[in-house]
Design a protein around this motif. Structure first.
Motif, PDB file in Angstrom:
ATOM      1  N   LEU A 165      39.673  55.745  33.821  1.00 51.23           N
ATOM      2  CA  LEU A 165      39.524  54.474  32.885  1.00 51.23           C
ATOM      3  C   LEU A 165      39.578  55.142  31.293  1.00 51.23           C
ATOM      4  CD1 LEU A 165      36.778  53.102  35.173  1.00 51.23           C
ATOM      5  CD2 LEU A 165      39.187  52.375  34.966  1.00 51.23           C
ATOM      6  N   TYR A 166      40.601  55.187  30.930  1.00 50.45           N
ATOM      7  CA  TYR A 166      40.708  56.045  29.569  1.00 50.45           C
ATOM      8  C   TYR A 166      40.226  54.916  28.246  1.00 50.45           C
ATOM      9  CZ  TYR A 166      43.640  59.008  32.206  1.00 50.45           C
ATOM     10  OH  TYR A 166      44.035  59.877  33.158  1.00 50.45           O
ATOM     11  N   ASN A 167      39.981  53.479  28.612  1.00 48.75           N
ATOM     12  CA  ASN A 167      39.921  52.688  27.558  1.00 48.75           C
ATOM     13  C   ASN A 167      38.149  52.619  27.610  1.00 48.75           C
ATOM     14  OD1 ASN A 167      41.846  52.152  26.198  1.00 48.75           O
ATOM     15  ND2 ASN A 167      42.648  51.287  27.973  1.00 48.75           N
ATOM     16  N   LEU A 168      37.235  53.491  28.651  1.00 45.63           N
ATOM     17  CA  LEU A 168      35.869  53.076  28.884  1.00 45.63           C
ATOM     18  C   LEU A 168      35.193  53.410  27.752  1.00 45.63           C
ATOM     19  CD1 LEU A 168      34.234  51.876  31.117  1.00 45.63           C
ATOM     20  CD2 LEU A 168      33.696  54.264  31.789  1.00 45.63           C
ATOM     21  N   GLN A 169      34.325  52.429  27.259  1.00 45.73           N
ATOM     22  CA  GLN A 169      33.506  52.915  25.945  1.00 45.73           C
ATOM     23  C   GLN A 169      32.059  53.178  26.437  1.00 45.73           C
ATOM     24  OE1 GLN A 169      33.887  49.590  23.616  1.00 45.73           O
ATOM     25  NE2 GLN A 169      35.940  49.973  22.496  1.00 45.73           N
ATOM     26  N   THR A 170      31.448  52.399  27.513  1.00 44.98           N
ATOM     27  CA  THR A 170      30.272  52.268  27.861  1.00 44.98           C
ATOM     28  C   THR A 170      30.033  52.489  29.308  1.00 44.98           C
ATOM     29  OG1 THR A 170      29.512  51.034  25.921  1.00 44.98           O
ATOM     30  CG2 THR A 170      28.068  51.198  27.721  1.00 44.98           C
ATOM     31  N   LEU A 171      29.175  53.550  29.833  1.00 43.57           N
ATOM     32  CA  LEU A 171      28.990  54.053  31.055  1.00 43.57           C
ATOM     33  C   LEU A 171      27.671  54.085  31.293  1.00 43.57           C
ATOM     34  CD1 LEU A 171      29.806  54.314  34.261  1.00 43.57           C
ATOM     35  CD2 LEU A 171      30.012  56.778  33.451  1.00 43.57           C
ATOM     36  N   ILE A 172      26.819  53.049  32.172  1.00 43.30           N
ATOM     37  CA  ILE A 172      25.232  53.127  32.341  1.00 43.30           C
ATOM     38  C   ILE A 172      24.993  53.182  33.748  1.00 43.30           C
ATOM     39  CG2 ILE A 172      23.316  51.740  31.885  1.00 43.30           C
ATOM     40  CD1 ILE A 172      24.745  49.908  30.085  1.00 43.30           C
ATOM     41  N   LEU A 173      24.355  54.516  33.871  1.00 42.56           N
ATOM     42  CA  LEU A 173      23.831  54.790  35.259  1.00 42.56           C
ATOM     43  C   LEU A 173      22.325  55.011  35.208  1.00 42.56           C
ATOM     44  CD1 LEU A 173      26.761  57.682  35.833  1.00 42.56           C
ATOM     45  CD2 LEU A 173      26.735  55.333  36.773  1.00 42.56           C
ATOM     46  N   GLU A 174      21.709  54.197  34.472  1.00 41.63           N
ATOM     47  CA  GLU A 174      20.308  54.377  34.200  1.00 41.63           C
ATOM     48  C   GLU A 174      19.850  54.040  35.576  1.00 41.63           C
ATOM     49  OE1 GLU A 174      16.785  52.740  31.517  1.00 41.63           O
ATOM     50  OE2 GLU A 174      18.729  51.765  31.294  1.00 41.63           O
ATOM     51  N   CYS A 175      18.639  54.763  36.186  1.00 39.02           N
ATOM     52  CA  CYS A 175      18.008  54.597  37.505  1.00 39.02           C
ATOM     53  C   CYS A 175      18.776  54.621  38.537  1.00 39.02           C
ATOM     54  CB  CYS A 175      17.106  53.365  37.162  1.00 39.02           C
ATOM     55  SG  CYS A 175      15.676  53.369  35.839  1.00 39.02           S
ATOM     56  N   CYS A 176      20.143  55.259  38.466  1.00 38.09           N
ATOM     57  CA  CYS A 176      20.879  55.723  39.838  1.00 38.09           C
ATOM     58  C   CYS A 176      20.214  56.864  40.495  1.00 38.09           C
ATOM     59  CB  CYS A 176      22.251  55.608  39.584  1.00 38.09           C
ATOM     60  SG  CYS A 176      23.096  54.284  38.881  1.00 38.09           S
ATOM     61  N   TYR A 177      19.005  56.542  41.470  1.00 33.89           N
ATOM     62  CA  TYR A 177      18.182  57.634  41.699  1.00 33.89           C
ATOM     63  C   TYR A 177      19.057  58.562  42.633  1.00 33.89           C
ATOM     64  CZ  TYR A 177      14.426  54.915  39.690  1.00 33.89           C
ATOM     65  OH  TYR A 177      13.662  54.252  38.700  1.00 33.89           O
ATOM     66  N   TYR A 178      19.981  58.147  43.268  1.00 35.01           N
ATOM     67  CA  TYR A 178      20.688  58.937  44.351  1.00 35.01           C
ATOM     68  C   TYR A 178      22.181  59.558  43.964  1.00 35.01           C
ATOM     69  CZ  TYR A 178      17.426  56.072  46.966  1.00 35.01           C
ATOM     70  OH  TYR A 178      16.280  55.429  47.537  1.00 35.01           O
ATOM     71  N   ILE A 179      22.494  59.266  42.680  1.00 31.40           N
ATOM     72  CA  ILE A 179      23.719  59.871  42.387  1.00 31.40           C
ATOM     73  C   ILE A 179      23.650  61.324  41.845  1.00 31.40           C
ATOM     74  CG2 ILE A 179      23.529  59.375  39.931  1.00 31.40           C
ATOM     75  CD1 ILE A 179      26.608  58.711  40.082  1.00 31.40           C
ATOM     76  N   LYS A 180      24.317  62.230  42.599  1.00 34.65           N
ATOM     77  CA  LYS A 180      24.065  63.639  42.627  1.00 34.65           C
ATOM     78  C   LYS A 180      25.291  64.387  41.460  1.00 34.65           C
ATOM     79  CE  LYS A 180      22.076  64.636  46.833  1.00 34.65           C
ATOM     80  NZ  LYS A 180      21.944  65.490  48.107  1.00 34.65           N
ATOM     81  N   LYS A 181      26.266  63.883  41.436  1.00 30.78           N
ATOM     82  CA  LYS A 181      27.322  64.522  40.740  1.00 30.78           C
ATOM     83  C   LYS A 181      28.198  63.242  40.006  1.00 30.78           C
ATOM     84  CE  LYS A 181      27.965  68.522  43.691  1.00 30.78           C
ATOM     85  NZ  LYS A 181      29.035  69.100  44.489  1.00 30.78           N
TER      86      LYS A 181
END
Length: 457
Positions: free
Chosen positions: A276-292
């Motif tokens: 997603l080369y045009n992506l400006q904002t990625l929000i993963l706040e409080c994603c408690y289970y994501i490891k990588k």
């Protein structure tokens, strides 16, 4: 007064006020000449930000008209005052106060009239930004920063009310609708989204969780079937849903600029996210289970904002983070074990970082040169910094190297807040002295049990 003497006095006043914060009262000002007012204002512009000038006047015409229009309402007066600040002469003030908008029958209160008047005089591009807010539910409490990120993702907003779909209650919307927003339910299946099937021009997909944040369920077939039909999306959010994965087809959303997966139960991101080369904002706040994060995460060269605050299961940051040179906000950087231990050096090229940064997992640092390569002292737009070690380390473990790590991590002198957590040495580096940080307003030393002395504060 001669022009030469006046100019000399103004220059002297500028010198006295330069970089100083002041509060000045100009009482009983009777000169209404616009040119003289502009000269006077220019004199005070040499002062520090947030200085204050209060002007009183006996011009009863404008004053009484203002009071009459606001009908004694403090809120209406505040709105009108903020608007009139941009009007620089008496005629502009009178035009505003005599506007016919005040007398429209639909204006039930003076507050609505003041707000409508402010909107009426906005530049056209700001009117479109304001109209964009209509995709938000009534009484919804939103964050200013989040709204700005949405505006950025939309780019040139050409908003029309007929372009939005807001909980259409089963009615078929226009196929040209471009802004989709709705209230998330306790269980949302594919049937809820059938009305969106023909909306191939959509640029925004935005759910709002008012009652079930973190408890709303989204069936797995929704993103699987919906995303291939919404190829023009610029804004995509599944925030607040209990969902465990994203389909690989998300990589086909080539126009996507804003992706919000906060407060979801997602375990990992598909590798296609890194395309997603045009992506400006990625929000993963409080994603408690994501490891990588994807190993090719460094390909997101246009990413400006990455929020992983509260994603406590992350084992470390992916390699080549230093390629993300457009990053302006990075909530955390996690130094992991093994191959993740060298990620701290990737901070070096990220010269545009600003506001807040947390560096955690510092006990995993092996090579001190990696810490030096972070060039933390060059990050002049960072104002809040947190440096954290693991609080569950074996007490018998040798932690003397932590002093060298903290010593190298010296920030710039404009820092306003510093937090040091679970540091395992008895003393602090010499740079940690308040005289070195004249702008410091908060210093937190938390759970540093082995410290025998505190910094001189």
């Amino acid at each position: 007064m001669s022009w030469t003497l006046q100019n000399w006095l103004q220059n002297k006043l500028k010198e006295k006020l330069k970089w100083k914060k002041f509060f000045v009262v100009l009482d009983d000002l009777r000169n209404e000449n616009y040119h003289d007012g502009s000269i006077l204002r220019a004199t005070f512009e040499a002062g520090a930000p947030r200085s204050t000038i209060v002007i009183t006047t006996r011009n009863e015409g404008v004053s009484s008209m203002t009071v009459k229009r606001c009908k004694g309402s403090p809120l209406a007066a505040k709105v009108l005052d903020g608007f009139l600040l941009s009007k620089m002469n008496r005629h502009e003030w009178e035009d505003v106060l005599k506007s016919k908008i005040w007398d429209l029958p639909q204006m039930e209160s003076e507050i609505y009239a003041a707000l409508m008047l402010s909107y009426h005089h906005l530049p056209s591009h700001l009117k479109r930004c304001f109209a964009y807010c209509s995709i938000l539910p009534k009484d919804y409490l939103f964050e200013e920063k989040r709204l700005v990120l949405l505006w950025m993702a939309e780019g040139d907003i050409c908003f029309k009310m007929e372009d939005r779909v807001w909980d259409n209650n089963g009615r078929k919307p226009s196929t040209k609708a471009r802004y989709l927003s709705y209230l998330g339910g306790y269980l949302d299946g594919i049937q809820k989204f059938e009305v969106f099937n023909d909306l191939t021009c959509s640029r925004t997909f935005l759910p709002f969780m008012l009652s079930f944040l973190g408890r709303c369920c989204l069936t797995s077939n929704v993103p699987l079937k919906l995303l291939p039909k919404l190829q023009r999306l610029r804004v995509l959010s599944f925030s607040g849903y209990r969902m465990y994965e994203l389909p690989e087809s998300i990589g086909d959303l080539k126009y996507l600029r804003f992706l919000d997966l906060s407060w979801t139960t997602i375990r990992s991101l598909p590798d296609s996210v890194a395309t997603l080369y045009n992506l400006q904002t990625l929000i993963l706040e409080c994603c408690y289970y994501i490891k990588k994060l994807p190993s090719t995460f460094g390909n997101l060269v246009n990413l400006r904002h990455l929020n992983i605050r509260g994603a406590n299961a992350l084992e470390g940051m992916p390699p080549q983070m230093g390629k993300l040179t457009c990053l302006q906000s990075l909530s955390n950087i996690v130094v992991g074990k093994g191959s993740y231990s060298r990620v701290i050096k990737e901070l070096g090229p990220l010269l545009h970082l600003r506001e807040t940064l947390c560096i955690s997992g510092l006990e995993n640092v092996i090579n001190r040169e990696d810490v030096r390569d972070a060039r933390l002292i060059e990050k002049h737009n960072l104002y809040r910094l947190s440096l954290e070690w693991n609080g569950n380390l074996d007490e018998s473990q040798d932690r003397t190297s932590e002093f060298d790590v903290l010593n190298i991590l010296q920030p710039h002198k404009g820092l306003k807040k510093l937090t040091v957590k679970h540091y395992g040495c008895a003393k602090f580096p010499t740079w940690l002295k308040v005289p070195s940080f004249s702008n410091m307003v908060r210093l937190e030393i938390e759970s540093c049990a082995k410290c025998t002395s505190l910094p001189l504060v």
